[in-house]
Write a protein that holds these residues in place. Sequence first.
Motif, PDB file in Angstrom:
ATOM      1  N   ILE A 120       0.912  -1.160  -0.108  1.00 47.15           N
ATOM      2  CA  ILE A 120       0.009   0.033   0.026  1.00 47.15           C
ATOM      3  C   ILE A 120       0.898   1.355  -0.109  1.00 47.15           C
ATOM      4  N   PHE A 121       1.836   1.424   0.911  1.00 42.34           N
ATOM      5  CA  PHE A 121       2.822   2.380   0.844  1.00 42.34           C
ATOM      6  C   PHE A 121       4.066   1.984   0.505  1.00 42.34           C
ATOM      7  N   THR A 122       4.955   2.873  -0.048  1.00 43.10           N
ATOM      8  CA  THR A 122       6.288   2.791  -0.459  1.00 43.10           C
ATOM      9  C   THR A 122       7.273   2.599   0.859  1.00 43.10           C
ATOM     10  N   SER A 123       8.082   1.764   0.951  1.00 38.73           N
ATOM     11  CA  SER A 123       9.052   1.877   2.032  1.00 38.73           C
ATOM     12  C   SER A 123      10.369   2.651   1.381  1.00 38.73           C
ATOM     13  N   LYS A 124      10.470   2.584   0.113  1.00 38.40           N
ATOM     14  CA  LYS A 124      11.727   3.079  -0.587  1.00 38.40           C
ATOM     15  C   LYS A 124      11.102   3.463  -1.971  1.00 38.40           C
ATOM     16  N   GLN A 125      12.099   4.295  -2.770  1.00 37.65           N
ATOM     17  CA  GLN A 125      11.795   4.411  -3.831  1.00 37.65           C
ATOM     18  C   GLN A 125      11.240   3.270  -4.810  1.00 37.65           C
ATOM     19  N   GLU A 126      10.400   3.441  -5.559  1.00 36.86           N
ATOM     20  CA  GLU A 126       9.923   2.285  -6.323  1.00 36.86           C
ATOM     21  C   GLU A 126       9.537   2.509  -7.719  1.00 36.86           C
ATOM     22  N   THR A 127      10.022   1.781  -8.891  1.00 37.13           N
ATOM     23  CA  THR A 127       9.699   2.329 -10.387  1.00 37.13           C
ATOM     24  C   THR A 127       8.694   1.420 -10.901  1.00 37.13           C
ATOM     25  N   PHE A 128       7.705   1.523 -11.671  1.00 39.78           N
ATOM     26  CA  PHE A 128       6.667   1.059 -12.235  1.00 39.78           C
ATOM     27  C   PHE A 128       6.771   1.289 -13.670  1.00 39.78           C
ATOM     28  N   THR A 129       5.952   0.361 -14.311  1.00 38.65           N
ATOM     29  CA  THR A 129       5.937   0.640 -15.891  1.00 38.65           C
ATOM     30  C   THR A 129       4.393   0.699 -16.110  1.00 38.65           C
ATOM     31  N   LEU A 130       3.959   1.871 -16.490  1.00 41.39           N
ATOM     32  CA  LEU A 130       2.526   2.073 -17.200  1.00 41.39           C
ATOM     33  C   LEU A 130       2.346   1.894 -18.538  1.00 41.39           C
ATOM     34  N   TRP A 131       1.324   0.750 -19.135  1.00 43.59           N
ATOM     35  CA  TRP A 131       0.931   0.725 -20.214  1.00 43.59           C
ATOM     36  C   TRP A 131      -0.343   1.063 -20.477  1.00 43.59           C
TER      37      TRP A 131
ATOM     38  N   PHE B 106       5.024   4.174 -20.336  1.00 42.57           N
ATOM     39  CA  PHE B 106       5.761   5.351 -19.301  1.00 42.57           C
ATOM     40  C   PHE B 106       6.440   4.487 -18.129  1.00 42.57           C
ATOM     41  N   THR B 107       7.564   4.988 -17.783  1.00 42.64           N
ATOM     42  CA  THR B 107       8.206   4.872 -16.529  1.00 42.64           C
ATOM     43  C   THR B 107       7.654   5.679 -15.345  1.00 42.64           C
ATOM     44  N   MET B 108       7.189   5.277 -14.066  1.00 42.61           N
ATOM     45  CA  MET B 108       6.906   5.905 -13.264  1.00 42.61           C
ATOM     46  C   MET B 108       7.572   5.610 -11.911  1.00 42.61           C
ATOM     47  N   VAL B 109       8.282   6.632 -11.355  1.00 43.43           N
ATOM     48  CA  VAL B 109       9.112   6.576  -9.970  1.00 43.43           C
ATOM     49  C   VAL B 109       8.390   7.025  -8.945  1.00 43.43           C
ATOM     50  N   VAL B 110       7.971   6.419  -8.101  1.00 43.42           N
ATOM     51  CA  VAL B 110       7.330   7.034  -6.594  1.00 43.42           C
ATOM     52  C   VAL B 110       8.233   6.839  -5.358  1.00 43.42           C
TER      53      VAL B 110
END
Length: 208
Positions: free
Chosen positions: A24-35, A181-185
């Motif tokens: 649910i929450f990020t504990s560190k920087q995370e990267t996702f791919t959005l298609w 897209f690449t999404m960095v959270v």
Amino acid sequence: MTKQILTMGKVHPQALISSTTCNIFTSKQETFTLWMKSLVLNGKGCTVFDSNGQIAYRVDNYNCSHRNEVHLMDQRGMVLFTILKKQYKLSRFWEGYKLPATRNNDQKGPCFRVCKNYSISRWDSTYEVELGLDKNQPYNYKIESSTCKSAYKISDKFGVIVAELRRKKSSCGVDLGDDVFTMVVEPNIDLSLIMGVVVAYSLMKSKM
């Protein structure tokens, strides 16, 4: 559907691995791919992969002609947010509801609202995001993008970037397309809430 699965493998090389429950929450920087494609044949929506290529979130709009109401789901198909298009006088905006809602049944009130800020420069567009509305603890995010680039960032009231999206490139530096897209959270961010905001913004920009 087979063609859709093969294309998915190109978008993310590990995308055919079975999905697991996302945090649910990020504990560190995370990267996702959005298609910006639905896994449903001839459907509208988007599919979100985590850094391991596993499906984290998805939007499948089975009624392709109806974009006024969409549902953000997790990898198991559980609805996280119902996102509705609203209009007040000449202002149009999108609202996200945690509980199941329809355009005629939204008495519980929204969790967030995304609307365009019309006091903008010629080259940049800014969108205001009101959060915490369901808890009567409102706070704001801001979405900033450049009209000449397929990229944008989400920042808090102090200007600190909490998430950023940009066109995804392959390992050899080639753009994968204007719908990938690449999404960095950043750490300590509610992932589902950020995804709800991203979906609402994509709908406003007719990217979905």
